[in-house]
Write a protein that holds these residues in place. Structure first.
Motif, mmCIF file in Angstrom:
data_model
loop_
_atom_site.group_PDB
_atom_site.id
_atom_site.type_symbol
_atom_site.label_atom_id
_atom_site.label_comp_id
_atom_site.label_asym_id
_atom_site.label_seq_id
_atom_site.Cartn_x
_atom_site.Cartn_y
_atom_site.Cartn_z
ATOM 1 N N GLU A 134 0.633 -1.569 0.213
ATOM 2 C CA GLU A 134 0.099 -0.074 -0.165
ATOM 3 C C GLU A 134 0.994 1.009 0.430
ATOM 4 O OE1 GLU A 134 -3.570 0.599 0.000
ATOM 5 O OE2 GLU A 134 -3.202 -1.854 -0.363
ATOM 6 N N LEU A 135 2.343 1.383 0.665
ATOM 7 C CA LEU A 135 2.761 1.971 0.650
ATOM 8 C C LEU A 135 2.841 2.890 -0.564
ATOM 9 C CD1 LEU A 135 4.199 4.241 3.280
ATOM 10 C CD2 LEU A 135 6.208 2.777 3.075
ATOM 11 N N ASN A 136 4.056 1.933 -1.196
ATOM 12 C CA ASN A 136 4.427 2.152 -2.313
ATOM 13 C C ASN A 136 3.004 2.262 -4.096
ATOM 14 O OD1 ASN A 136 7.382 0.811 -2.708
ATOM 15 N ND2 ASN A 136 6.067 -1.247 -3.032
ATOM 16 N N LYS A 137 2.220 2.499 -3.035
ATOM 17 C CA LYS A 137 1.068 3.388 -4.347
ATOM 18 C C LYS A 137 1.268 4.780 -3.598
ATOM 19 C CE LYS A 137 -2.267 -1.026 -3.937
ATOM 20 N NZ LYS A 137 -3.323 -0.887 -3.370
ATOM 21 N N VAL A 138 1.292 5.009 -3.033
ATOM 22 C CA VAL A 138 1.424 6.369 -2.592
ATOM 23 C C VAL A 138 2.975 7.187 -1.858
ATOM 24 C CG1 VAL A 138 -0.977 6.332 -1.428
ATOM 25 C CG2 VAL A 138 0.630 6.096 0.529
ATOM 26 N N SER A 139 3.729 6.848 -2.086
ATOM 27 C CA SER A 139 5.177 6.730 -1.327
ATOM 28 C C SER A 139 5.986 6.129 -1.779
ATOM 29 C CB SER A 139 4.568 7.544 -0.040
ATOM 30 O OG SER A 139 6.405 7.476 0.425
ATOM 31 N N ASP A 140 7.284 7.551 -2.419
ATOM 32 C CA ASP A 140 8.385 6.184 -2.654
ATOM 33 C C ASP A 140 9.450 7.101 -2.220
ATOM 34 O OD1 ASP A 140 8.691 9.517 -3.045
ATOM 35 O OD2 ASP A 140 8.757 9.025 -5.101
ATOM 36 N N THR A 141 9.107 6.498 -0.406
ATOM 37 C CA THR A 141 9.783 7.014 0.721
ATOM 38 C C THR A 141 9.826 5.316 1.140
ATOM 39 O OG1 THR A 141 8.415 7.139 2.014
ATOM 40 C CG2 THR A 141 9.231 9.006 0.715
ATOM 41 N N ALA A 142 11.041 5.249 1.815
ATOM 42 C CA ALA A 142 11.889 4.154 2.404
ATOM 43 C C ALA A 142 11.150 3.362 3.667
ATOM 44 C CB ALA A 142 13.214 3.905 2.782
ATOM 45 N N PRO A 143 10.329 2.331 3.779
ATOM 46 C CA PRO A 143 9.861 2.416 4.405
ATOM 47 C C PRO A 143 10.571 2.489 6.075
ATOM 48 C CG PRO A 143 9.953 0.138 3.892
ATOM 49 C CD PRO A 143 11.470 1.172 3.285
ATOM 50 N N VAL A 144 9.529 2.764 7.065
ATOM 51 C CA VAL A 144 9.728 3.427 8.754
ATOM 52 C C VAL A 144 8.540 3.041 9.011
ATOM 53 C CG1 VAL A 144 10.789 5.058 10.395
ATOM 54 C CG2 VAL A 144 11.383 5.219 8.676
ATOM 55 N N VAL A 145 8.795 1.880 9.398
ATOM 56 C CA VAL A 145 7.459 0.647 10.936
ATOM 57 C C VAL A 145 7.498 1.342 12.143
ATOM 58 C CG1 VAL A 145 6.143 -1.250 11.003
ATOM 59 C CG2 VAL A 145 7.258 -1.100 8.741
#
Ligand code: SAM
Length: 382
Positions: free
Chosen positions: A198-209
């Motif tokens: 889902e994150l890939n669809k809205v942002s191209d930032t590296a994941p911070v969980v």
């Protein structure tokens, strides 16, 4: 194009969500079998992708399709398939063939012998060998799948979930608090994969969980395994110490760099300066009330949780980066007469900037009083 099949685990709906999030679009062939078409050259990449999934047990490749296959010819075709191997050790699984006689492996071994091929077989349960056996044996496993009255598929097992590895993270981590309830690592992994997709669809930032109810750190561990930066907090100091120990164990056991921050906090009072950076993903299994509430406790339990969850969503607005994703478990209870859920907060949190990206997915253990719904929200600063 080749046809690949994913055999799904115990929560097929969630497994399919995970597959789609990982850009493995396909279709359900039958319950628990998901079909994906790929170029033959993509096979190695597909196996690698499969190994990252929490919700798929086996990856198969279709090696034969039959229409109106006569039952008496079945063994002949199984034998013909196995005859291409030199001294094979084989196993045969059968799916959706409960009303048909089991394929006799002694007959197949004999037929191979008559063709001058010596072989060995491993007796499997009807659905095929377990991951534990397949991981430790060189074996050609063929799965015969009755897709419909007229259509039968032969599929070979290409890869199997590394059950030893999942068991290691489930059972061998130093800190566990089973009374509080822990997420199975496979479910945590599915939630992380869904969140990353889902994150890939809205942002191209590296994941911070961020997991603000981190407990023993199951979500943090699975997110770290996929390379995310992870932040955890919990009200309980023992959980903070325990998940810190678990993260150190993970880094040590898997010889990997883990970028994690874990601290004590009440979810409704976390401040942005307690986090090293703004998370773009919250993945969490919050407090779900006591494990076995009596029916007359349920209204109060759900009122309390409604307040806690709303307070959490309010606070997260001040912590999250714009265009973030939240993958979160909501409790649900059906006691025959009444249904209890937190769906009433969906409209309230919409006014705070959170919109559900899909229908919730039900995940529950059989007989559980408190069932779980997995929701995914997108957060956009209003
Ligand atoms: C169901 S457990 C999470 C378990 C975790 N997913 C795991 O696999 O270990 C819920 C956690 O929420 C914590 N908790 C309860 N109320 C809280 C609050 N107000 N703020 C932060 N954490 C809270 C509990 O201490 C507990 O560790």
């Amino acid at each position: 194009m080749d046809t690949f099949l994913f055999l799904l685990g115990r929560t097929p709906e969630l497994s399919v969500r995970e597959l789609v999030s990982c850009q493995l679009e396909g279709k359900l062939l039958r319950d628990q079998i998901y079909q994906v078409e790929r170029d033959a050259a993509d096979e190695a990449a597909l196996i690698e992708q499969f190994q990252q999934l929490g919700g798929s047990l086996k990856l198969l490749k279709v090696v034969g399709q039959f229409t109106d296959l006569a039952e008496e010819d079945l063994s002949k075709y199984v034998t013909a398939y196995l005859a291409q191997f030199d001294r094979p050790t084989f196993a045969v699984g059968e799916l959706f063939r409960e009303t048909f006689p089991k394929i006799q492996l002694t007959d197949i071994k004999q037929a191979l012998k008559e063709q001058g091929i010596s072989s060995r077989f491993i007796d499997a349960p009807r659905e095929g060998l377990s991951a534990a056996v397949l991981l430790h044996q060189e074996v050609e496993e063929l799965i015969v799948i009755r897709v419909s009255e007229s259509q039968t598929l032969f599929a070979k097992t290409l890869a199997v979930q590394d059950i030893d590895d999942w068991t290691r993270r489930d059972r061998e981590k130093p800190y566990a608090d089973r009374k509080k309830g822990m997420l199975p690592p496979k479910v945590a992994r599915m939630m992380v994969n869904i969140g990353l997709g889902e994150l890939n669809k809205v942002s191209d930032t590296a994941p911070v969980v961020y997991d603000p109810f981190c407990g023993s750190g199951t979500v943090l561990m699975e997110a770290a395994c996929l390379g995310a930066t992870v932040i955890g907090s919990d009200l309980d100091q023992n959980s903070v110490a325990g998940s810190t120990t678990n993260m150190e164990w993970l880094a040590d056991t898997y010889q990997m760099d883990v970028d994690s921050t874990i601290f004590q906090a009440d979810v409704t009072h976390v401040h942005a300066d307690q986090l090293d950076q703004a998370p773009n993903l919250i993945i969490t299994e919050p407090f779900l009330g006591k494990q076995k509430p009596t029916p007359h406790q349920l209204p109060n339990v759900f009122r309390g949780m409604e307040k806690l969850y709303l307070g959490a969503f309010r606070q997260w607005r001040h912590l999250l980066a714009d265009n973030s994703i939240i993958v979160i478990i909501f409790p649900l209870s059906q006691d025959g007469k009444n249904n209890y859920s937190l769906e009433s907060i969906i409209d309230k949190i919409a006014t705070l900037g959170y919109t559900a990206t899909s229908e919730p997915c039900l995940y529950h253990r059989p007989q559980a009083v408190i069932q779980r719904q997995i929701w995914t929200f997108k957060f956009k600063k209003p």
